[in-house]
Design a protein around this motif. Structure first.
Motif, PDB file in Angstrom:
ATOM      1  N   GLY A 437       0.814  -1.213   0.000  1.00 30.11           N
ATOM      2  CA  GLY A 437       0.000   0.000   0.000  1.00 30.11           C
ATOM      3  C   GLY A 437       0.842   1.255   0.000  1.00 30.11           C
ATOM      4  N   ASN A 438       0.192   2.390  -0.242  1.00 28.69           N
ATOM      5  CA  ASN A 438       0.962   3.639  -0.317  1.00 28.69           C
ATOM      6  C   ASN A 438       1.045   4.321   1.044  1.00 28.69           C
ATOM      7  OD1 ASN A 438      -1.353   5.414   0.032  1.00 28.69           O
ATOM      8  ND2 ASN A 438      -1.984   4.642  -1.969  1.00 28.69           N
ATOM      9  N   PRO A 439       2.053   5.158   1.230  1.00 29.75           N
ATOM     10  CA  PRO A 439       2.314   5.793   2.525  1.00 29.75           C
ATOM     11  C   PRO A 439       1.138   6.632   3.038  1.00 29.75           C
ATOM     12  CG  PRO A 439       4.180   6.093   1.053  1.00 29.75           C
ATOM     13  CD  PRO A 439       3.090   5.483   0.232  1.00 29.75           C
ATOM     14  N   GLU A 440       0.375   7.241   2.121  1.00 23.97           N
ATOM     15  CA  GLU A 440      -0.746   8.075   2.559  1.00 23.97           C
ATOM     16  C   GLU A 440      -1.792   7.214   3.280  1.00 23.97           C
ATOM     17  OE1 GLU A 440       0.213   8.219  -0.925  1.00 23.97           O
ATOM     18  OE2 GLU A 440       1.715   9.599  -0.130  1.00 23.97           O
ATOM     19  N   THR A 441      -2.058   6.047   2.699  1.00 21.35           N
ATOM     20  CA  THR A 441      -3.023   5.130   3.316  1.00 21.35           C
ATOM     21  C   THR A 441      -2.552   4.728   4.703  1.00 21.35           C
ATOM     22  OG1 THR A 441      -3.488   4.278   1.114  1.00 21.35           O
ATOM     23  CG2 THR A 441      -4.246   2.957   2.972  1.00 21.35           C
ATOM     24  N   TRP A 442      -1.262   4.467   4.815  1.00 17.81           N
ATOM     25  CA  TRP A 442      -0.692   4.077   6.103  1.00 17.81           C
ATOM     26  C   TRP A 442      -0.795   5.215   7.115  1.00 17.81           C
ATOM     27  CZ3 TRP A 442       1.071  -0.310   8.375  1.00 17.81           C
ATOM     28  CH2 TRP A 442       1.159  -1.438   7.559  1.00 17.81           C
ATOM     29  N   ASP A 443      -0.455   6.405   6.673  1.00 19.67           N
ATOM     30  CA  ASP A 443      -0.514   7.544   7.580  1.00 19.67           C
ATOM     31  C   ASP A 443      -1.934   7.718   8.116  1.00 19.67           C
ATOM     32  OD1 ASP A 443       2.127   8.023   7.247  1.00 19.67           O
ATOM     33  OD2 ASP A 443       1.888   9.595   5.738  1.00 19.67           O
ATOM     34  N   LYS A 444      -2.910   7.538   7.211  1.00 20.76           N
ATOM     35  CA  LYS A 444      -4.303   7.694   7.597  1.00 20.76           C
ATOM     36  C   LYS A 444      -4.672   6.654   8.658  1.00 20.76           C
ATOM     37  CE  LYS A 444      -7.638   6.379   4.734  1.00 20.76           C
ATOM     38  NZ  LYS A 444      -8.542   6.340   3.561  1.00 20.76           N
ATOM     39  N   ALA A 445      -4.269   5.413   8.411  1.00 16.40           N
ATOM     40  CA  ALA A 445      -4.612   4.325   9.330  1.00 16.40           C
ATOM     41  C   ALA A 445      -3.936   4.528  10.688  1.00 16.40           C
ATOM     42  CB  ALA A 445      -4.208   2.986   8.719  1.00 16.40           C
ATOM     43  N   ALA A 469       1.434  -5.224  10.922  1.00 14.24           N
ATOM     44  CA  ALA A 469       1.214  -6.305   9.968  1.00 14.24           C
ATOM     45  C   ALA A 469       1.522  -5.755   8.590  1.00 14.24           C
ATOM     46  CB  ALA A 469      -0.228  -6.780  10.047  1.00 14.24           C
ATOM     47  N   PHE A 470       1.720  -6.635   7.617  1.00 11.46           N
ATOM     48  CA  PHE A 470       2.143  -6.104   6.318  1.00 11.46           C
ATOM     49  C   PHE A 470       1.049  -5.269   5.660  1.00 11.46           C
ATOM     50  CE2 PHE A 470       0.351 -10.230   4.988  1.00 11.46           C
ATOM     51  CZ  PHE A 470      -0.375  -9.874   3.856  1.00 11.46           C
ATOM     52  N   TYR A 471      -0.208  -5.458   6.090  1.00 10.63           N
ATOM     53  CA  TYR A 471      -1.314  -4.746   5.451  1.00 10.63           C
ATOM     54  C   TYR A 471      -1.846  -3.575   6.285  1.00 10.63           C
ATOM     55  CZ  TYR A 471      -3.419  -8.212   8.504  1.00 10.63           C
ATOM     56  OH  TYR A 471      -3.709  -9.001   9.585  1.00 10.63           O
ATOM     57  N   GLY A 472      -1.401  -3.455   7.550  1.00  9.42           N
ATOM     58  CA  GLY A 472      -1.930  -2.344   8.326  1.00  9.42           C
ATOM     59  C   GLY A 472      -1.377  -2.285   9.737  1.00  9.42           C
ATOM     60  N   PRO A 473      -1.585  -1.138  10.406  1.00 13.60           N
ATOM     61  CA  PRO A 473      -1.104  -0.981  11.782  1.00 13.60           C
ATOM     62  C   PRO A 473      -2.010  -1.737  12.752  1.00 13.60           C
ATOM     63  CG  PRO A 473      -2.325   0.959  11.136  1.00 13.60           C
ATOM     64  CD  PRO A 473      -2.281   0.066   9.922  1.00 13.60           C
ATOM     65  N   LYS A 474      -1.524  -2.000  13.961  1.00 16.92           N
ATOM     66  CA  LYS A 474      -2.325  -2.778  14.905  1.00 16.92           C
ATOM     67  C   LYS A 474      -2.067  -2.353  16.342  1.00 16.92           C
ATOM     68  CE  LYS A 474       1.123  -6.477  14.965  1.00 16.92           C
ATOM     69  NZ  LYS A 474       1.316  -7.926  15.055  1.00 16.92           N
ATOM     70  N   ALA A 475      -3.033  -2.702  17.192  1.00 17.92           N
ATOM     71  CA  ALA A 475      -2.873  -2.518  18.633  1.00 17.92           C
ATOM     72  C   ALA A 475      -2.859  -3.914  19.244  1.00 17.92           C
ATOM     73  CB  ALA A 475      -4.023  -1.699  19.194  1.00 17.92           C
ATOM     74  N   ASP A 476      -1.697  -4.315  19.778  1.00 13.31           N
ATOM     75  CA  ASP A 476      -1.570  -5.641  20.381  1.00 13.31           C
ATOM     76  C   ASP A 476      -1.639  -5.527  21.888  1.00 13.31           C
ATOM     77  OD1 ASP A 476      -1.211  -7.029  18.001  1.00 13.31           O
ATOM     78  OD2 ASP A 476       0.953  -6.689  17.999  1.00 13.31           O
ATOM     79  N   PHE A 477      -2.338  -6.459  22.507  1.00 15.02           N
ATOM     80  CA  PHE A 477      -2.353  -6.526  23.968  1.00 15.02           C
ATOM     81  C   PHE A 477      -1.315  -7.544  24.396  1.00 15.02           C
ATOM     82  CE2 PHE A 477      -6.034  -3.999  25.315  1.00 15.02           C
ATOM     83  CZ  PHE A 477      -6.505  -3.631  24.075  1.00 15.02           C
ATOM     84  N   VAL A 478      -0.279  -7.069  25.072  1.00 13.14           N
ATOM     85  CA  VAL A 478       0.834  -7.930  25.444  1.00 13.14           C
ATOM     86  C   VAL A 478       0.757  -8.202  26.946  1.00 13.14           C
ATOM     87  CG1 VAL A 478       3.332  -8.226  25.410  1.00 13.14           C
ATOM     88  CG2 VAL A 478       2.216  -6.898  23.608  1.00 13.14           C
ATOM     89  N   VAL A 479       0.501  -9.456  27.305  1.00 13.86           N
ATOM     90  CA  VAL A 479       0.303  -9.835  28.702  1.00 13.86           C
ATOM     91  C   VAL A 479       1.585 -10.460  29.252  1.00 13.86           C
ATOM     92  CG1 VAL A 479      -0.998 -11.364  30.229  1.00 13.86           C
ATOM     93  CG2 VAL A 479      -2.169 -10.178  28.369  1.00 13.86           C
ATOM     94  N   THR A 480       1.934 -10.120  30.485  1.00 16.08           N
ATOM     95  CA  THR A 480       3.119 -10.702  31.116  1.00 16.08           C
ATOM     96  C   THR A 480       2.712 -11.906  31.949  1.00 16.08           C
ATOM     97  OG1 THR A 480       4.159  -8.543  31.227  1.00 16.08           O
ATOM     98  CG2 THR A 480       5.047 -10.242  32.674  1.00 16.08           C
ATOM     99  N   ASP A 481       3.389 -13.028  31.745  1.00 18.15           N
ATOM    100  CA  ASP A 481       3.025 -14.242  32.481  1.00 18.15           C
ATOM    101  C   ASP A 481       3.828 -14.358  33.771  1.00 18.15           C
ATOM    102  OD1 ASP A 481       5.505 -15.354  32.040  1.00 18.15           O
ATOM    103  OD2 ASP A 481       4.832 -16.776  30.539  1.00 18.15           O
ATOM    104  N   CYS A 482       3.645 -15.490  34.467  1.00 17.05           N
ATOM    105  CA  CYS A 482       4.191 -15.618  35.818  1.00 17.05           C
ATOM    106  C   CYS A 482       5.707 -15.685  35.854  1.00 17.05           C
ATOM    107  CB  CYS A 482       3.610 -16.846  36.483  1.00 17.05           C
ATOM    108  SG  CYS A 482       4.178 -18.372  35.696  1.00 17.05           S
TER     109      CYS A 482
END
Length: 667
Positions: A437-445, A469-482
């Motif tokens: 995809g193009n940078p403008e689309t990424w900036d928007k996302a 991800a290769f197709y878009g930005p993401k919000a990951d929930f990263v949990v810490t284990d014991c």
RNA sequence: GCUAGCGUAGCUCAAUCGGCAGAGCAGCUGAUUUGUAAUCAGCAGGUUGUGGGUUCAAGUCCCUCCGCUAGCUCCA
């Protein structure tokens, strides 16, 4: 003239250059001895760091009691370890040796293959160095001189680093301790005598500068503490963490298994594990329906062409099971993702703006051929089930939909008491060619995502470039284990690319009667059932809250004389919807209780002659023991309430790193 | 995938220098009829991950492959 503010409010003035150590000595000799490092206007420096001649600053002297000192000491201990290794194995090349949670490591290049058998020797040499207590001396050199020094010492990795990572520094610092010299920013403790207890933990391979195309070095891990008792406590905590390893508990409690004869990384959910999963599925399905999702079922394989269009096949070819080749030349791929199939449903008929947002949900099983070294119990596998859904919506709906996904993920984590997590905003790395995809689309996302997350109350949000991800930005929930490991569980991803003309070319007819491109949101609050349950097993140390417990209550009789009453009660409990078994063996009640306790069954109903006469059950709580006898119906109501409310009666107190994990689940 | 370590009964582990593969728990059988974390006795359980080699003799030494563990790299 230098004005120094101390934490107690006092102010000292100096007309000559001073070091924190000088100031400590002025206050008292004991303090001077105890000073490990110092903080100047919040910045960490060594106790021997020269303060400026003029101006004003605030100074904190750090002793063993200050947590900041621990890291400084551990870094010094890494130097001590490196010195010991160099003494024992001449010709050792030094790489990097930083501090990590609860300890430190140092990377070496040397002929000898280090193994745990070498540890006692190295530790003995370290003990000598600590005992000799020679001071760490900081020296600064011009870049060229430093380069020459390390070239003469034959430290080619350090020379490479000076020419590469540090090429813009005109001056660099190093630390000397006896015959040992190391390029190092510092700070260090004044001398190693303060290292109360240290221990080598493990040896492993690590790539030079974290680059798998570069040579592999040998990495020694160690830990260090000011007091011997702290080391012992730490080692106890490590043992405790091992006991709650989901792979160990998964076998003990018969939750799941992995059978190498069937295949690495392929999970069998045993009956008890399947109960946990089914309860979680039911919980999620309820939430999905409530939020307007439509469950769908789609094939687990598909023509390779589909994944060529989506980009998954070209991007992740090496991490997939190879396609099935048919005689007519068609090739089918075990699906690595569900999105192309949900997109196919979207495409199956013309869509109007009135249909949007369209939310398609599926607990979809996918396969990925993970590298053998990555496999780990339930948390990294080759076949797993995502609690997946894809939302197709208009541009205007993106923010609301995204918010809804984040909130659902938070609800899920909160329901299970997983509150030790952070949110990683994975954005693209503009320098990489990995993204479509193009940078403008990424900036928007990325802007849309930043805005939504800003509006929500999310803990520890951190933007990480290159994590998209290769197709878009993401919000990951990263949990810490014991045991302090982090696991990516829930994820919400914004995608303007797969619906785009270059990929699937999705459309909807807008109010203007013209075609428009929808946006897509990929989301999975659990991530995968496999990984989620794996983390959950460790989180609860195998002792699930009542609503998830595979066996919720066990009926046990004091003697076989009351077996009939026991079976009657068991039948009544089953009718009330409880997961119940009965123990009618010719064993003493103590043995039956012990077995049930070890199986982590939340409630035991103990029945003897008295209970049979009065129509009661003696309730034994796994955590609190004997609660006394109450009528059967009352006991049922009590358990049903606890199930309905999804009560969590004991929570692991989460915090970053193993060092702060305390034992909380008694079992 | 890379580096290192490890594969013995369902589980946890033992087996000296290369010299008859063993224990606890679980399982099965019998006795016991028990009041809040282990009743007693007996029986059964093995191609020591796989394939090869060295040796009079291999769980033990060497090689191959498979798997597991730790870490690195990767993670749609």
């Amino acid at each position: 003239m230098l004005k120094v503010h101390l934490p107690d409010g006092s102010v000292k003035e100096y007309s000559h250059r001073v070091r924190p150590l000088d100031i400590a000595a002025e206050i008292g000799p004991r303090l001077a001895k105890a000073t490990m490092a110092a903080q100047v206007d919040g910045r960490l420096i060594g106790a021997d760091g020269l303060l400026p001649e003029d101006g004003e600053l605030s100074l904190r002297l750090l002793t063993k009691k200050d947590s900041e000192s621990l890291d400084v000491m551990r870094h010094s201990c890494a130097h001590v370890m490196a010195r010991a290794v160099m003494r024992l194995f001449p010709g050792t090349q030094l790489a990097f040796g930083p501090t990590i949670d609860n300890g430190f490591y140092y990377d070496f290049q040397l002929e000898h293959k280090l193994s745990e058998e070498d540890f006692p020797k190295i530790e003995a040499e370290m003990a000598k160095i600590v005992k000799a207590d020679e001071p760490f001396e900081r020296v600064e050199l011009a870049h060229d001189n430093a380069r020459q020094l390390f070239a003469e010492l034959g430290q080619t990795l350090k020379v490479e680093h000076l020419e590469d990572g540090l090429k813009d520094e005109s001056q660099v610092s190093f630390y000397r301790q006896g015959e040992f010299i190391d390029l190092c920013r510092g700070p260090h403790i004044p001398s190693p005598g303060a290292i109360g207890a240290c221990k080598l933990l493990s040896v492993a391979g690590a790539y030079w500068k974290s680059d798998s195309s570069k040579q592999q070095l040998q990495r020694l891990y160690g830990t260090a503490w000011f007091e011997k008792k702290e080391l012992d406590d730490y080692l106890l905590r490590v043992e405790e963490a091992k006991r709650r390893d989901h792979r160990v508990l998964g076998r003990q409690l018969e939750l799941f298994m992995i059978e190498p004869n069937v295949g690495s990384g392929l999970v069998f959910w045993l009956p008890k594990g399947a109960v946990v999963r089914r309860e979680l599925e039911n919980f999620l399905y309820g939430e999905l329906i409530r939020r307007g999702y439509h469950p769908v079922y789609t094939p687990v394989i598909g023509n390779v062409r589909l994944y060529e269009t989506s980009g998954h096949f070209p991007y992740y070819k090496d991490a997939q099971f190879p396609p099935i080749e048919m005689e007519d030349g068609d090739r089918y791929l075990l699906r690595p993702m569900n999105c192309p199939h949900h997109i196919t449903i979207y495409q199956s008929k013309p869509r109007s703006y009135r249909d949007l947002p369209l939310r398609l949900a599926e607990f979809g099983h996918v396969h990925r051929f993970e590298q053998s070294g990555e496999l780990n119990g339930m948390t990294r596998v080759r076949g797993f089930t995502q609690d997946d859904a894809h939302i197709f919506c208009t541009e205007d709906q993106v923010a609301d939909e995204f918010r809804g996904c984040i909130e659902m993920t938070q609800l899920v984590l909160q329901t299970l008491g997983l509150d030790d997590y952070r949110v990683r905003l994975g954005f693209r790395d503009p320098a990489s060619d990995k993204y479509v995809g193009n940078p403008e689309t990424w900036d928007k996302a990325e802007a849309a995502l930043t805005q939504v997350c800003g509006e929500l109350d999310l803990p520890n949000v951190r933007i990480e470039r290159g994590e998209a991800a290769f197709y878009g930005p993401k919000a990951d929930f990263v949990v810490t284990d014991c045991i302090g490991r982090e696991w990516q569980l829930g994820t919400v991803q914004l995608d303007y690319n797969l619906p785009g003309k270059q990929r699937f070319g999705l459309e909807y007819i807008g109010p203007d009667n013209a075609p428009h491109q929808p946006a897509m949101i990929h989301r999975a609050p659990f991530g995968s059932f496999e990984r989620f349950v794996g983390v959950l097993i460790e989180h609860f140390a195998g002792a699930f809250p009542l609503w998830l417990a595979p066996e919720q209550v066990r009926v046990m009789v004091v003697s076989q004389k009351v077996e009939d009453y026991g079976r009657q009660v068991q039948k009544r409990l089953a009718e009330a919807g409880l997961r119940v078994t009965g123990d009618y063996r010719a064993e003493k009640i103590g043995a039956k209780i012990r077995d049930a306790q070890l199986e982590l069954i939340p409630y035991m109903f103990v029945l003897g002659g008295r209970e049979a006469e009065e129509g009661k059950v003696a309730v034994r709580d796994r955590l609190q023991g004997d609660m006394g006898a109450i009528p059967v119906e009352e006991a049922i109501a009590k358990l049903q309430t606890e199930i309905r409310e999804k009560t969590i009666r004991h929570v692991v107190k989460g915090s970053a790193g193993l060092g702060h994990k305390t034992e909380a689940n008694a079992y």
